[in-house]
Enzyme design. Structure first.
Site, PDB file in Angstrom:
ATOM      1  N   ASP A 477       0.718  -1.182   0.071  1.00  0.00           N
ATOM      2  CA  ASP A 477       0.015  -0.006  -0.089  1.00  0.00           C
ATOM      3  C   ASP A 477       0.784   1.243   0.048  1.00  0.00           C
ATOM      4  O   ASP A 477       1.993   1.238   0.146  1.00  0.00           O
ATOM      5  CB  ASP A 477      -0.740  -0.096   1.231  1.00  0.00           C
ATOM      6  CG  ASP A 477      -2.120   0.582   1.081  1.00  0.00           C
ATOM      7  OD1 ASP A 477      -2.375   1.407   0.236  1.00  0.00           O
ATOM      8  OD2 ASP A 477      -2.934   0.538   1.992  1.00  0.00           O
ATOM      9  N   ASP A 545     -11.042   1.670  -2.854  1.00  0.00           N
ATOM     10  CA  ASP A 545     -11.459   1.590  -1.553  1.00  0.00           C
ATOM     11  C   ASP A 545     -12.855   1.694  -1.492  1.00  0.00           C
ATOM     12  O   ASP A 545     -13.583   1.201  -0.596  1.00  0.00           O
ATOM     13  CB  ASP A 545     -10.930   2.709  -0.617  1.00  0.00           C
ATOM     14  CG  ASP A 545      -9.361   2.522   0.041  1.00  0.00           C
ATOM     15  OD1 ASP A 545      -8.928   1.288  -0.235  1.00  0.00           O
ATOM     16  OD2 ASP A 545      -8.992   3.234   0.894  1.00  0.00           O
TER      17      ASP A 545
HETATM   18  C1  GLA Z   1      -5.777   2.011   2.555  1.00  0.00           C
HETATM   19  C2  GLA Z   1      -6.200   0.850   1.713  1.00  0.00           C
HETATM   20  C3  GLA Z   1      -7.127  -0.185   2.422  1.00  0.00           C
HETATM   21  C4  GLA Z   1      -6.618  -0.601   3.569  1.00  0.00           C
HETATM   22  C5  GLA Z   1      -6.127   0.683   4.597  1.00  0.00           C
HETATM   23  C6  GLA Z   1      -5.555   0.171   5.655  1.00  0.00           C
HETATM   24  O1  GLA Z   1      -6.792   2.896   2.787  1.00  0.00           O
HETATM   25  O2  GLA Z   1      -6.584   1.283   0.351  1.00  0.00           O
HETATM   26  O3  GLA Z   1      -7.602  -1.248   1.435  1.00  0.00           O
HETATM   27  O4  GLA Z   1      -5.400  -1.356   3.378  1.00  0.00           O
HETATM   28  O5  GLA Z   1      -5.244   1.568   3.778  1.00  0.00           O
HETATM   29  O6  GLA Z   1      -5.026   1.350   6.359  1.00  0.00           O
END
Ligand code: GLA
Length: 782
Positions: A477, A545
């Protein structure tokens, strides 16, 4: 594939020709990029200039070379010799001027792909691709640019990149250098871009081009969900299945730039590369600079035709070879179910339930390390939080593996919280400028990947966890845009963004070369890095997300123009949705997520027994068909997408249509179920995915559908709702490909005047999947 005849350079893919020509002045004239042409025709593709226009500057006074470069469609231009169209290259030369003049010097053709030193450029067997390197030399200095073209024959794609070689004895400073450029005739073009932001990635937008320059770029340090690097340039009137269009995309994860410049002569100049904003790169004597690669394709069969080429390119020549045609596992991810609030018991319960339903991969998301109980702390540290995970990561991983599931872990390796052990010990690892308070995003700073010591730290920590826990999957990420750009390791800060990306690629290379079988899913708050650079290291990306299926229809549709379903990671989550508060049927959540790599991101405890059973069926269905759903050819439709949307994915003998109702209409149209490109003379059986509808969709209207009257607010209704569901217009029929391509008359939708088992009850957000199987009995015509 590549022919050089006299002065003509001809690049041929299966269906396309790309051609340019060495002019009298040794500049390169762009001739043609489109459907395959005969060599004879190429003689007729030259610009015809026989008279001078006013206000033009001739290249030389000499006869034959007295050409106004401004009126020429060129293959790559220089700066300051009479071409006033937007420049692809600007260099401060050894004589302190900005004038350059690159002309043909020599060329060579080689089999396969020519690898770059620093950047991903795709891959192919030596019989699948061929590369042309045309070397241009500046007329005054020993400075060269190499225009590199790789023809990916079957994919109908040409990859272009540029290498600048400074063989002079002086330092030069690059202010702008494009990976590719070419000029086409035409003032009737429109541009499609894929824009948005967090939880609204990749929405397709069209703009009519006019005189002047249109720029699609990012300046966030990543490719960004604000503007995806890929674009489509199309002739006015083109649509999903018809018309002429060019697609261009960059294999790069940093600040990108695509410009389309329309000059007064009607020439449209297209260029793509690193964003020149804040870019300044000093190139010492005897060193080279490599641009990222652009991929180019063309189709006269509209956007779906273009997508087919781009999808093939990505599935076969961009993602790591070991994942080509390799079906991806179905994941359960802990994030939306638990966020930071979990312990080993909760995780194992989730895994056990998921396993019983057929899920194959358990992913522990954020929150497993250090003091990470919210997003203000812990990033940068890798020590396991034993308060949450009493047997540690190794213990958890062993238990998951023993259940017969794969184990995956979330990392955000490029970041640090100021509240962390790493920051306490090494504040100099973070990107910031002395004397300025650094801006933060999600309470975090970016680690300076330009520094070798930082890269070594990340590689060491992650490798250790991989070794100990035998990871099968990593979610990588990156949750903030950059600010306060500075690296102590750079003499020239104009190189910051690019060096950062080279640093990132170095890390990814070192980790995933050593562990090639770990499935890497990249993510950047969802789709902030949905780009070909990241896909060169990991074959799938967390699309957004946003898991609301209706929002996802628009996002996945936008992404699908230039990226195949196998790259889109899509999860089913709970309803009402956390970001939109929208209530959607479980069927629709699956029916959207299944067009890509399926996963679940929810706490099963929140579901009814009926829903749990439905999920089991969804997973069985997906497993049966996932080869097609992940690797089939994806098609979009021309339709009023605010009312309904359809997706089609076509495999070898099997296709699927997703039919989605977005806004229910009163007295809705009678609808056609329309496939594309099926064999007209072959029979196909069509079967809808068996779906039930729960009674609570009807509320007080239930009296019309059931023989007994129930009050929706009373216990009895809730009880019946748990156990009794209604059939929802399941269809099954056999017809020819000709009829399905034309459109099959579907069952009627609910019109408000009665319900029977033949009515399709979609309402707002309802949907249905149609499986189409090719039968063996070809139709005999007599
Ligand atoms: C980001 C990612 C999510 C999740 C969060 C965790 O927003 O896109 O899918 O992994 O971080 O903090």
């Amino acid at each position: 594939m590549i022919k050089v005849n006299d002065r003509y350079f001809i690049l041929e893919t299966k269906d396309l020709t790309y051609a340019f020509y060495k002019m009298e002045t040794n500049h390169l004239e762009h001739l043609y990029f489109g459907n395959k042409l005969s060599e004879n025709d190429l003689n007729e593709t030259h610009v015809k200039l026989t008279a001078k226009a006013g206000s033009m500057v001739d290249y030389l006074e000499e006869k034959g070379k007295d050409i106004p470069l401004d009126m020429m469609p060129l293959e790559y231009s220089s700066y300051g010799k009479g071409d006033f169209k937007l420049a692809p290259i600007i260099i401060k030369m050894p004589d302190n001027t900005f004038v350059s003049d690159f002309v043909y010097d020599h060329h060579e053709v080689i089999k396969g792909v020519l690898n770059a030193e620093t950047l991903p450029v795709g891959h192919a067997d030596s019989n699948e691709a061929e590369t042309l390197v045309v070397s241009l030399k500046d007329m005054k200095f020993d400075i060269y640019i190499e225009l590199i073209y790789t023809v990916f024959y079957d994919a109908n794609v040409i990859l272009r990149r540029t290498v600048l070689k400074n063989k002079s004895k002086d330092i030069i400073s690059i202010r702008k250098i494009m990976s590719m450029m070419f000029d086409v005739y035409g003032s009737d073009y429109e541009l499609m871009t894929f824009d948005g932001g967090w939880i609204k990635e990749a929405h397709a937008h069209s703009v009519k081009l006019s005189k002047g320059t249109y720029v699609n770029a990012s300046n966030t340090g990543n490719s960004s969900s604000k503007h995806n690097p890929g674009i489509i340039l199309y002739e006015k009137g083109a649509h999903e299945d018809f018309g002429s269009c060019y697609g261009i995309n960059l294999i790069y994860s940093g600040n990108h730039y695509t410009a389309i410049d329309q000059s007064n002569t009607g020439i449209l100049r297209l260029m793509q590369g690193i964003n020149p904003e804040m870019f300044e790169y000093e190139l010492k004597s005897d060193t080279v600079f490599e641009t990222p690669a652009s991929i180019l394709s063309y189709s006269s069969h509209g956007f779906n035709g273009l997508s087919k080429n781009m999808h093939q390119m990505i599935n076969h020549h961009i993602i790591p070879r070991q994942f080509e045609n390799n079906v991806r596992p179905i994941a359960i991810n802990s994030w939306e179910g638990f966020y930071f609030d979990f312990n080993e018991r909760k995780l194992l319960n989730l895994a056990k339930k998921a396993k019983a339903l057929g899920v194959e991969l358990f992913v522990l998301d954020d929150g497993w390390f250090s003091s990470r109980n919210d997003d203000t702390q812990g990033l940068g540290d890798y020590d396991v939080n034993f308060k949450k995970l009493k047997s540690g990561l190794v213990g958890l991983s062993n238990k998951i593996h023993r259940m017969g599931m794969k184990f995956g872990l979330w990392f955000e390796p490029e970041m640090v919280n100021m509240q962390s052990k790493l920051y306490e010990k090494h504040p100099e690892y973070a990107v910031k400028i002395e004397g300025r308070i650094p801006a933060q995003g999600r309470h975090q700073l970016v680690l300076d990947l330009c520094q070798e010591v930082v890269r070594d730290y990340i590689v060491k920590e992650i490798s250790q966890i991989i070794d100990e826990t035998k990871l099968d999957y990593i979610k990588w990420d990156m949750n903030r845009h950059m600010s306060d750009f500075y690296s102590a390791s750079l003499e020239n800060q104009g190189a910051f963004f690019h060096q950062y990306i080279l640093g990132l690629y170095d890390i990814l290379d070192r980790i995933f070369n050593k562990y090639p079988n770990i499935l890497l899913e990249t993510c950047s708050s969802g789709g902030n890095r949905f780009d070909l650079g990241m896909l060169s290291f990991g074959p799938q990306i967390w699309t957004s997300d946003n898991t609301d299926p209706i929002e996802r229809l628009f996002i996945q549709k936008g992404v699908s123009y230039l990226y195949p379903p196998s790259t889109m990671s899509n999860h089913v989550s709970l309803s009402p949705h956390a970001q939109t508060l929208r209530k959607t049927p479980l069927d629709t959540r699956f029916n959207v997520a299944m067009f890509g790599v399926l996963g679940y991101e929810l706490n099963f405890k929140m579901l009814t027994t009926f829903e749990i059973k439905e999920i089991k069926k969804q997973i069985e269905y997906y497993k049966l068909h996932r080869q097609t759903l992940q690797f089939g050819q994806f098609y979009r439709y021309n339709e009023n997408q605010y009312v309904r949307m359809n997706f089609l994915v076509k495999g070898v003998k099997k296709s699927f249509i997703g039919n989605y109702s977005i806004l229910a209409q009163s007295s809705p149209y009678l609808e056609l179920l329309k496939a594309k490109d099926l064999e007209p003379q072959t029979n196909y059986s069509v079967q809808s995915r068996p779906q039930k509808i729960t009674l609570d969709r009807f509320g007080h209207l239930i009296a019309h559908a059931l023989p007994i009257a129930l009050n929706p607010n009373k216990f009895l209704f809730r009880l019946v709702n748990k156990y009794k569901q209604l059939d929802n217009a399941n269809e099954s029929f056999t017809v020819s490909g000709a009829l399905l391509n034309h459109g099959y008359k579907m069952k009627q939708q609910f019109m408000g005047t009665g319900y029977n088992e033949h009515i399709r009850l979609l309402g707002d957000f309802g949907s249905q999947i149609y499986e189409i199987n090719q039968l063996h009995d070809d139709i005999t015509t007599n």
